[in-house]
Design an enzyme around this catalytic site. Structure first.
Site, PDB file in Angstrom:
ATOM      1  N   GLU A 154       0.794  -1.237   0.000  1.00  0.00           N
ATOM      2  CA  GLU A 154       0.000   0.000   0.000  1.00  0.00           C
ATOM      3  C   GLU A 154       0.826   1.286   0.000  1.00  0.00           C
ATOM      4  OE1 GLU A 154      -2.634  -0.425   3.349  1.00  0.00           O
ATOM      5  OE2 GLU A 154      -3.643  -2.162   2.500  1.00  0.00           O
ATOM      6  N   GLU A 260      -5.708 -11.079  -0.757  1.00  0.00           N
ATOM      7  CA  GLU A 260      -6.544 -10.850   0.437  1.00  0.00           C
ATOM      8  C   GLU A 260      -8.024 -10.872   0.078  1.00  0.00           C
ATOM      9  OE1 GLU A 260      -5.240  -7.397   2.673  1.00  0.00           O
ATOM     10  OE2 GLU A 260      -3.146  -7.731   2.172  1.00  0.00           O
TER      11      GLU A 260
HETATM   12  C1  GLA Z   1      -4.780  -4.644   4.568  1.00  0.00           C
HETATM   13  C2  GLA Z   1      -3.535  -5.408   4.986  1.00  0.00           C
HETATM   14  C3  GLA Z   1      -3.833  -6.682   5.683  1.00  0.00           C
HETATM   15  C4  GLA Z   1      -5.010  -6.565   6.628  1.00  0.00           C
HETATM   16  C5  GLA Z   1      -6.189  -6.083   5.828  1.00  0.00           C
HETATM   17  C6  GLA Z   1      -7.476  -6.050   6.595  1.00  0.00           C
HETATM   18  O1  GLA Z   1      -5.246  -4.951   3.363  1.00  0.00           O
HETATM   19  O2  GLA Z   1      -2.662  -5.658   3.923  1.00  0.00           O
HETATM   20  O3  GLA Z   1      -2.708  -7.087   6.394  1.00  0.00           O
HETATM   21  O4  GLA Z   1      -4.686  -5.731   7.686  1.00  0.00           O
HETATM   22  O5  GLA Z   1      -5.878  -4.778   5.418  1.00  0.00           O
HETATM   23  O6  GLA Z   1      -7.442  -6.482   7.856  1.00  0.00           O
END
Ligand code: GLA
Length: 374
Positions: A154, A260
């Site tokens: 990010e 994710e």
């Molecule tokens: C982000 C992070 C993850 C997690 C998610 C939601 O995307 O990369 O490690 O913390 O948020 O929990």
């Protein structure tokens, strides 16, 4: 297999989990790995239902928090290694590909990382050195087992600009490339190094990621894969957006990892607007329609249909996709029970709170089984 009564980790609820004949990982074998996140409880107690589900259905796993700088190394020279070591051993012993998440992220990183003993911000060289020590520590302690790493998470905003994090402030605009150079020098040879982000269908971010990867390749900065988080909703992104963005990202020549995945069934559209602090929203009747775990069968079916369509799209791109990881195993594990609305009961994953499979699980398995190469 006979009915086994196991416990789910997050709620100590009796489990309704029974292994099915067909597993997710087998339905997608030869296409891409199927992963899920684990936590410290799950890797410590293998009798938990969600640990059993990981063994039966998943070929890859990621720790949800334990490798992040804060939980892993909250103070200088203080390391919480029990969960990470258990994870490395569990995945190794069960033939599951482990993913290290995450080396460098602006969030869940303690202040001390960026400061000297007098509380002043570090110099660029000192922070780069600290990052190198972290990568080296990971290599020394986990290098024999963990060969896939989210290196930077990010670091790019929706509009494509660089996130003004402390990493960026102290190191400068070459923070991301420095992180990849360090990871490449310190992690074992052959490790997969990923740039990971959310909103990977937003034009600004995707354009910047593509530009960055092409620039890295032209200058021999080592990067291996692009991580697409995939925190999606029932309507967004559209299949066409996923299709177009995967095509554009894969054209860089890098493999894609869906890192994710979850589908926020309850949605967000009406819950946030510009300048609203979404974390402060509180559950109410309207945004939390099934507070008692009474997810209707029709909703389960609709969630399954959305997942099935998305997996159809993943299969279309399977040659460019190495892995699809879910962020959690059962609905009880999901962060979407507390974000963007605190205290609601959400239903984003393929297993219910009691670890019983959803209709959505069957639908996703069937998409894999019925796939015919075009
Ligand atoms: C982000 C992070 C993850 C997690 C998610 C939601 O995307 O990369 O490690 O913390 O948020 O929990």
């Amino acid at each position: 297999m006979s009915l086994i009564t196991l416990m789910t980790s997050s709620c100590n609820m009796k489990s309704e989990y029974t292994a099915s004949e067909m597993s997710l990982k087998d339905a997608y074998a030869g296409k891409f790995l199927i992963g899920a996140t684990m936590n410290n409880d799950m890797v410590a107690d293998h009798s938990l239902a969600n640990t059993q589900i990981v063994k039966d259905h998943f070929s890859s796993a990621t720790m949800d928090n334990s490798f992040k700088w804060g939980p892993f190394n909250p103070e200088p020279n203080v390391y919480n290694l029990t969960g990470p070591k258990n994870f490395a051993n569990f995945t190794h012993n069960n033939g599951i590909t482990p993913v290290g998440h995450v080396l460098f992220w602006h969030s869940q990183t303690p202040d001390w990382v960026f400061k000297d003993s007098e509380g002043n911000l570090l110099t660029r060289e000192a922070l780069l050195q600290r990052m190198r020590e972290r990568a080296k520590f990971m290599a020394e302690n986990f290098g024999d087992k963990i060969k896939v790493w989210d290196v930077v998470n990010e670091a790019i905003e929706d509009d494509g600009s660089l996130r003004r994090s402390l990493y960026n402030k102290i190191i400068g605009d070459d923070f991301i490339e420095q992180a990849f150079i360090i990871a490449n020098e310190e992690l074992p040879a052959g490790s997969t190094k990923i740039y990971n982000d959310y909103g990977m269908t937003r034009k600004g971010r995707v354009d910047t990621v593509i530009k960055m990867v092409n620039d890295f390749k032209a200058r021999n900065i080592p990067i291996d894969a692009i991580g697409i988080q995939g925190h999606w909703s029932m309507t967004s992104p559209s299949l066409a957006e996923i299709d177009a963005n995967f095509t554009a990202l894969a054209a860089t020549g890098l493999q894609l990892h869906i890192t994710e995945l979850d589908i926020d069934y309850l949605g967000r559209e009406n819950l946030w607007g510009a300048n609203v602090d979404i974390k402060k929203r509180v559950a109410n009747k309207e945004n939390n329609p099934y507070p008692d775990g009474n997810f209707p069968a029709s909703a389960d079916k609709a969630l399954g249909a959305r997942y099935a369509a998305i997996f159809g799209m993943f299969l279309k791109h399977h040659k460019n996709i190495d892995r699809v990881t879910f962020w959690g195993v059962t609905d009880a594990d999901s962060w979407l029970n507390s974000w963007p609305v605190s205290g609601r009961t959400n239903y984003p994953l393929l297993f219910n709170r009691d670890a019983s499979p959803k209709e959505a699980l069957t639908q996703v398995i069937n998409v894999g089984l019925n796939y015919k190469e075009k």
